[in-house]
Structures are given as structure tokens and as C-alpha cells.
Design an enzyme around this catalytic site. Sequence first.
Site, mmCIF file in Angstrom:
data_model
loop_
_atom_site.group_PDB
_atom_site.id
_atom_site.type_symbol
_atom_site.label_atom_id
_atom_site.label_comp_id
_atom_site.label_asym_id
_atom_site.label_seq_id
_atom_site.Cartn_x
_atom_site.Cartn_y
_atom_site.Cartn_z
ATOM 1 N N GLU A 15 -25.120 26.504 3.794
ATOM 2 C CA GLU A 15 -24.136 26.751 2.749
ATOM 3 C C GLU A 15 -22.947 25.845 3.063
ATOM 4 O OE1 GLU A 15 -23.956 29.252 0.166
ATOM 5 O OE2 GLU A 15 -26.104 29.588 0.378
ATOM 6 N N CYS A 73 -15.014 27.140 -0.059
ATOM 7 C CA CYS A 73 -16.020 26.141 -0.417
ATOM 8 C C CYS A 73 -16.155 25.947 -1.918
ATOM 9 C CB CYS A 73 -17.364 26.526 0.188
ATOM 10 S SG CYS A 73 -17.782 28.249 -0.106
#
Lengths: 485, 527
Positions: B223, B258
Site C-alpha cells: 500500500e 497517502c
Amino acid sequence: MESELESMREYFKSGKTRSVSWRLSQLKGLLLFIKEKEAEIFEALKKDLGKHPVEAFRDEVGTLIKSINFALKGLKNWMSSEKVKLPKIAVLSSAKLVPQPLGLVLIISSWNFPLGLSLEPLIGAIAAGNTMVLKPSEMAPACSSLLANVMTTYLDTKAIKVIQGGPSIGEQLLQQKWDKIFFTGSALVGRIVMSAAVKHLTPVVLELGGKCPAVVDSFSSSWDKQVAVNRIAVSKFGNCAGQACIAIDYILVEKKFASNLVELMKASIKNMFGDNPRESNTIARIINKHHFLRLKNLLSDLAVQKSVVYGGSMDEENLFIEPTILLDPPLQSEIMTDEIFGPLLPIITLDMVEDSIEFINSKPKALAIYAFTKNEQFKRRIEAETSSGSLVFNDAVIQYAVDTLPFGGIGESGIGRYHGKFSFDTFTHHKAVTTRSFLTDFWFRFPPWNGQKLMLFETVYNFDYLGILLVILGLKRCKRNLDVI
Amino acid sequence: MAGSEEKEKAVFDVDAASALVNELRCTFASGKTRSYEWRVTQLKNMLKMCDENEKEIAEALRQDLSKPELESVVYEIGMLKNSCRVALKEVKHWIVPEKAKTSLTTFPSSAEILSEPLGVVLIISAWNYPFLLSLDPLVGAIAAGNAVVLKPSEIAPASSSLLSKLLVKYLDSSAIRVIEGAVAETSALLEQKWEKIFYTGNGRVARIVMAAAAKHLTPVVLELGGKSPVVIDAGINLQVATRRIIAGKWGCNNGQACVSPDYIITTKDYAPELVMLSAIKVSFQFFLAFHFLPCCCSFSCFFNCFVLIQVDTLKNELERFYGKTPLESKDLSRIVNSNHFTRLTKLLDEDKVSGNIVHGGERDKESLKIAPTILLDVPQDSLIMNEEIFGPLLPIILVNKIEESFDLINSGTKPLAAYLFSNKKKLKEQFVMSVSAGGLVINDTTVHLAVDTLPFGGVGESGMGSYHGKFSFDAFSHKKAVLYRSFIGDAAIRYPPYTTEKVRLMKALIGGGIWNIIQALLGWGKA
């Protein structure tokens, strides 16, 4: 090579490969190739591996036709976006999963089923709308050439290229940037592929192998025994002479049934493959000298030689090894530690058939476990206590043909899966798309923060609609002291 | 004692890691983690842990990141509790084998896909949401029945230490362990063989993780991040859009997330409808969106440049949220450490962009704070446009036509998220079709993280694999194909010796007439 790949990326960007009509036309082109050039395909397989046309049809040509038809039928469905459920509180919002092609993918295939293992992934990559490069195995040169020179005439070569070559071409290809790499082969090379993929963070599918065991329970019915033995014999020897990732590698059986099993197997082998299998061409040959010598070497150990109870003869000139059965070779010998990939079948005896579970678990996870048994409790135990890519009861190898089952390994036997819709999925990015309206917003979403906003978040997360109302009406107060920290 | 503590800490090397993995493998082999009861107990305890330690968790996050308490409670603890609840509710359904249809090819047979745990898995988490990004994957790993080692980020030390303490107290340490540490400890862990590695972080370390995984053929979920763009079209409710952008950018750990909007792309052109609409909306906004505070974007109506209107709206809303001196606002996280602070100030001070700051730019090195900063029309080759910002700086890039923004986005690496604010159906469709990113949101930012029915993950440089909801369970499961065959009805055509008759029958089975198929099925074909 880089410029060739660059033009393929440009072609992908043009969006040509994304249309339903393009994908259908390519799949139909593949189908036409297989049907029109069947004779050439049989010839190439005969040349490379000595495969009988029936074996070739059963294992490669026929299964490909089935897979292409399955993809043709399912494609529109697979390509459509899937609506995703949102909680009621997400008023005037919607979400869906949109399948999108990854881009430019690399497929590296193996030599034992040179057509099948090249085209099954290709079907998935095409169905998913990608552009692709296929590198067939150089160890099956006739098939490789057929794919590069004949198959490509049926396809859009701006999007689908076949690059022939050996390890150095493979290495060059692995240095490029791909959106996915699909590799079928050995664990050793699998590691090299995955390590190369690290550079560009390329996701990989690795279809490897392992020692696929077959556990054989005792049967009271002779019909059942015969069927089991026939299935074992054909799955081992009749499948590219045991050179298949899902071939039965060795058998586990209870001591008291072992000799009966050996006798039945001998008879079954004679029945199916005749007295002179090399002449009858019912068994493929070994792919090349290197593997022939490797297999020969497995039998060189004296203790292993002693355990041979049937067969054992080898014809180096013709690269032919007859079906061979061994009974209890030493467990430390290479034949019991390495993947055999050949027509040698060790039978290991155990005190109790249930011991097979521990035996299997002492080895790395295999691509498949086969269990021939009618004992429901034993079946449950095998299911729960062993791990493998797939598990088949009372048959072997046949799971390859089931489009609705994922085909892939675990641990040393591989990463990822394909077949059927799983092939499509493996070459697709399922993109999450959420859409909101401008009309609804929750003011407590924005700072400055206070206790009431926190309570609202909490009640919203809990889908506590009554709670939300109470907080808004000022009937529920924040118990936390936000300034205490 | 300090001396023995130090000794203990120094000892986590490759041997210690190997011993740890072996211990967990024994636990896993015992079957303990596979039971439904065990999984449910662990998840319930995790919920309890969140409830009983909310203050401590918020305090640790304040220490590590000066994270506003609401962000901690809502985005970390709240979302985690949600994950636990969803898993508790659904795991009994998730573990049920999925039936698979079988066809004539294997008739008679039945098939199913069984979800089984992988074994011993490693979760390496990040520093920006240290609780959520450690425990959310853990929920999936537990729900799937695995034994787990968690390595929290050392860049958030208070959180790492608290996690270590809490997990020992609330969860089964024979199966779930936390290893704290930095590069040395992580390397020792990465040398081991895991059944899966789940990594959240950046692309550079992701390559190290994947390379280590390749040695053992360990599958990975990565991720990562990227530059998540926001495309702003004309003809939208700019105030709502602006608020949502602010909430996604500065409201999410001050841009250190993110999926934070990294930069904005919008058009240079004058957009008359926008000005008109803005004027109308200024008076109507009282009724819009349950909002009761006055709008302050009236001045922008007199500028005839769309982007300046946007900047103005941003400035106004930022002030409303964070006050006139944002460096002192308690509702903004600080920059995590001096390394990142220096990195971000370098981006701001580059000659190419330092003159383009239209709002903010204030910083305080001592408190590691940087104010929300907007830069207008930065050059494509500036530093700020060539790395993921991960901070409170928001560049605005200008294009001539809005459609050009998609090419611009696609010319870079694929981001984790991409956002579009537009009311035009065709533009939305084009956006969805042509922009490749982990996830897309139209007319909002970051909300897709809270939807547990959507897979959360990247593509290309932004990552591989996904999780949340059932996707977490699947990420930590092996989907084993199981085929059950019976002993009746074997087709003789399957076996050698091969004859032309058999070829005919086989072809019939693949796609032939009913009579031929019946014959084949009942083994009536001539041998």
C-alpha cells in the site's frame, strides 16, 4: 526491444484494445487459429514432445477451445462495472468497481504444455483488454515457432507480440517495465522473475510446481479400486509423461494395501499403454537430454534402484522412459526431495493412511493434493489440515479443466491464479469509483473541531441514526473533555 | 533496568526473528487461530482495547504528530472500530466455502473454493496513521485465521510503544506479536519466510520488501502512495468542493496521508457561469448543506479568472477552519519529524516555486509546523511536482482545457487516488475511463476509505493488492480450489490407447451433439 514496447504502449494508450469488439475479435482469431491449424499444432507437439494427437487435443487444444468459448460467453459480463453497496447514510452517493486493463503485460510460458500454457494466460490478457508480449519456451522450438509465425497472422500484432528466445531474451524482457508479469515454470526461475519485477514494482503471477501427492485409501469395491488406479495411471503417465506441474508426483498408501495397488497399477499401465508404449505413442517423450539425464540420475542411487518394482528402462537416443513404479525408495533420496517431472512413480507406504497428512505437511506446499478415499471424515481432515493450490478427491489433474475454479499455487508452488474469470481478473485492475453529490454534506466534517462534531462522527460511524438526531437536537452531550490533553 | 532493557533491544537479530517465526508457526500448526471462536475473541478484544484506551491512543498520536484529538478519535480509532465491527459481523459468512459450478467436462462432480488462512504473516505499518495502518490489516489477518507479527513504524515512537503494550494486554500473544524497531529489526524480520507480507509505506522501501519476499516466493500487498491529483472543473459548487478538498488535504494529518490531494489541476480560463453561480449561491448558500455560517467568497466574484476565484475560496475556507494564525491552530497536525520538515521546506524554497506562493508559507522549525500553503502555476519540472508532497503544500497547475488534465495525470506514475470535481457527465465518464489510479472519487476527496465494500489499494507505483472489509479477509486467505469427483461415469475416451473414435467423442464432448455427449458420459464410447 524498447522501441517495440514503446509502440505497444502507445497503441494501448490509443484505447484500441479496450473495446469489446477488439477483444472479441482477438479471441475469435485465436479460436480460428486453433481450429484451422489443428494439424500443424498436433505436428508441432509431436515434434517437441512426442505427444499423441489425442493427448494433445485432450490437454491443450480441446481445453483452449473450451476456455476461449467460456471467455467469449462471459466477456461482456466480466467487463461491466459492478455496483457496490453503500450504507444508507451515504445519501446521494454511489460507488462502483470498474474493471480496467493493466496496460502492457508479459507472459512467459513453459515447455511441457507449450500451447496451453502460452494461450490460457493470453486469453485472460486479451479479455481484459491489455497489450501483451508472449515469450514461449525455447525448449519446445516447433511450438514456439508456430506461435510466433502462424498464430500471429490471426491476431492484431500491434497489440500481441510473440518474442522467441532463450534465457538471454528472457533476461532482457525482464529488465523492461511491465504492468504485470505472468510466469509459468520452476520455482528457481520464479524467484528470478519476482526479483526482476521488484525494480518497477510489477505485480506477478507465478505458476510453479511442487511434489503433488496422491493419497490412496483402501477400497472395498473393486470397481472403485479400478477407477482410482486408472485415473492415477493416466494422470501420471498419460500427461506429458509426468512432466506436468499438476501430475501426481508420488503416492501415499497404507502398507497392507500397497502390493495390491502395485499389481493393479501394473495391469492398468499395460492395458492403457500397451506392452511397448514407445511404439504405441501413448506416452510423450522426455523434452530433452538434460531432463532425460536428470531423471536417469534419480534412479542411479542403488537403494532407489532396488525399489523399482516395474519398468525402469530408458532409451537415451529417443529420450524415452517407460512408466516406472518404485516401492518405498529412501525418503532422503533425490527422487523424494525434488519434483520428479517425469514418468517415475514412487509409492510410499505408511502404517495408517491418516499419517499421510503429516507426511504431506512435512514438505513444501504443492500445487495440488489428490486424495482417493470415500471416508468423509478423512476428507474433512485433509481439507482442513493440509494446504495446497487445489485439492481433488478421487481424481487427478482434471481440476485444470474447470473454468470456475481458480488455478494457482501457494507458498513454493506459486502466487496468484487464473482460468476462467480468474484469468480476466488477474490482468485487470478493479478500480474503485465513488461519486458524491454536491447537495449533501455534513458540517461536522470540517474544523474547527468540538465535542459535538466528534459525537456526530461517532453516531454516524455506528449508523446510529437516532443518535445522530439526538446529538443535533442537543439531547446527547459529548462526555469527553477534548481539552484535557 | 536500563542495562538489561538495552540488552534485550539489541538482541532482536536474524536468530531472534527466526525463533519468533518458528514459535508462531507452532501456534498456527496447533490450529488455534483457525477456530471461529478465537478469531471472534481477538476482534472483540481489539474493540475493547480501542474503547478502554481512547485517551492513551489520542495522547500518543498527539505526541507523535500533534494530531488533533478529533482526527485521532474519528479517523484512527473510529475507522478501526468500524473495521472490527464489520469483521465481527461478517466473518461467519466469509469463512463459508463458495460453491463453484461444474460443467460437463468433469461430470459428475462438485466443486468449491475454500478460504483457508495462509499461516504466519508480517504486517509493516506506517507512521502517519500509526494505529489505523497497523490494526486495520491486523483485523483482516485475524479474521482470516492467521498468526501475525506487526512491526509498527519507529518514526511514531509513542504509538509504536503503546501498540506494543496494548496488544500484549488484549490479544493472544502466542499468535500475535509486535516487534518494535527500525532498519535492523525490520531487516531481520524480512529475512524470514512469511506466508504473506503486508507493507504500507513508500516505493523505495516497498522495493526492499518485495526483493526480500522474492527470495521466499512470498506474496505481498504493498500500500504505497503517489501524487493524488484533484481536477477542478468549472460550473460546480466551489465552496463545497473547496471544503472537501481542505478536509481531504489539511484535515487528514495536515496533508501527510497517502490519499491526500497532492495537487490541483484547473483551467486558466475565465468561467463566467461560475461567477454567476457563485453570486447566486452566495445568497442561497444559507440553505445549502445544512450550513449556517455566512459565506465569504463574495469578493472573488469580481475577479474574472476562475483559478483566482478558487484560490480565494480556499483562502477563506482555510481561515474559517484554522483561523488567522494556522501555525497556532490545534486542529492541524504537525510535521512528523525534522527530516520531513526539511524536505518540505526545501520544496517550498526552491527558486522555481518560492515566488509562486499565494497563501501561507509560514513555518516554525521548533514546533515542526508548516501552515497550509497554496502555490499557483508551478513549473512541471519543479521538485514539488516530482515527488509525493506528503505535507501541507498545495500546488495548483494550470491547463488550457480541462481535458488536458487527464493526459497530464497519465504522464506521471499511477497514483493511489484521483479526484474530479465536475458536474459534466461526459467529463466524468472520460475521467473514469482514462485516468488509472487505485481509486477515484468524483466530487469529493478521501471518503472512499471509509467504504468497506470498496477495495482499497493501488496500481503500478501506488501499490499492489487491496484491503478493507472482505478484501482484508481475502488478502490474508488462500482460496483453495476443491473438486469432488465420484467413481461413476468415467469416460473411456480419457484413457489410452488412443483411437480415432476417441478423438471423435472427445470433440463431441467439447462442443458436439447431445447424443454424442450422452454416449461419452456413460462411457459407451468404444474403447
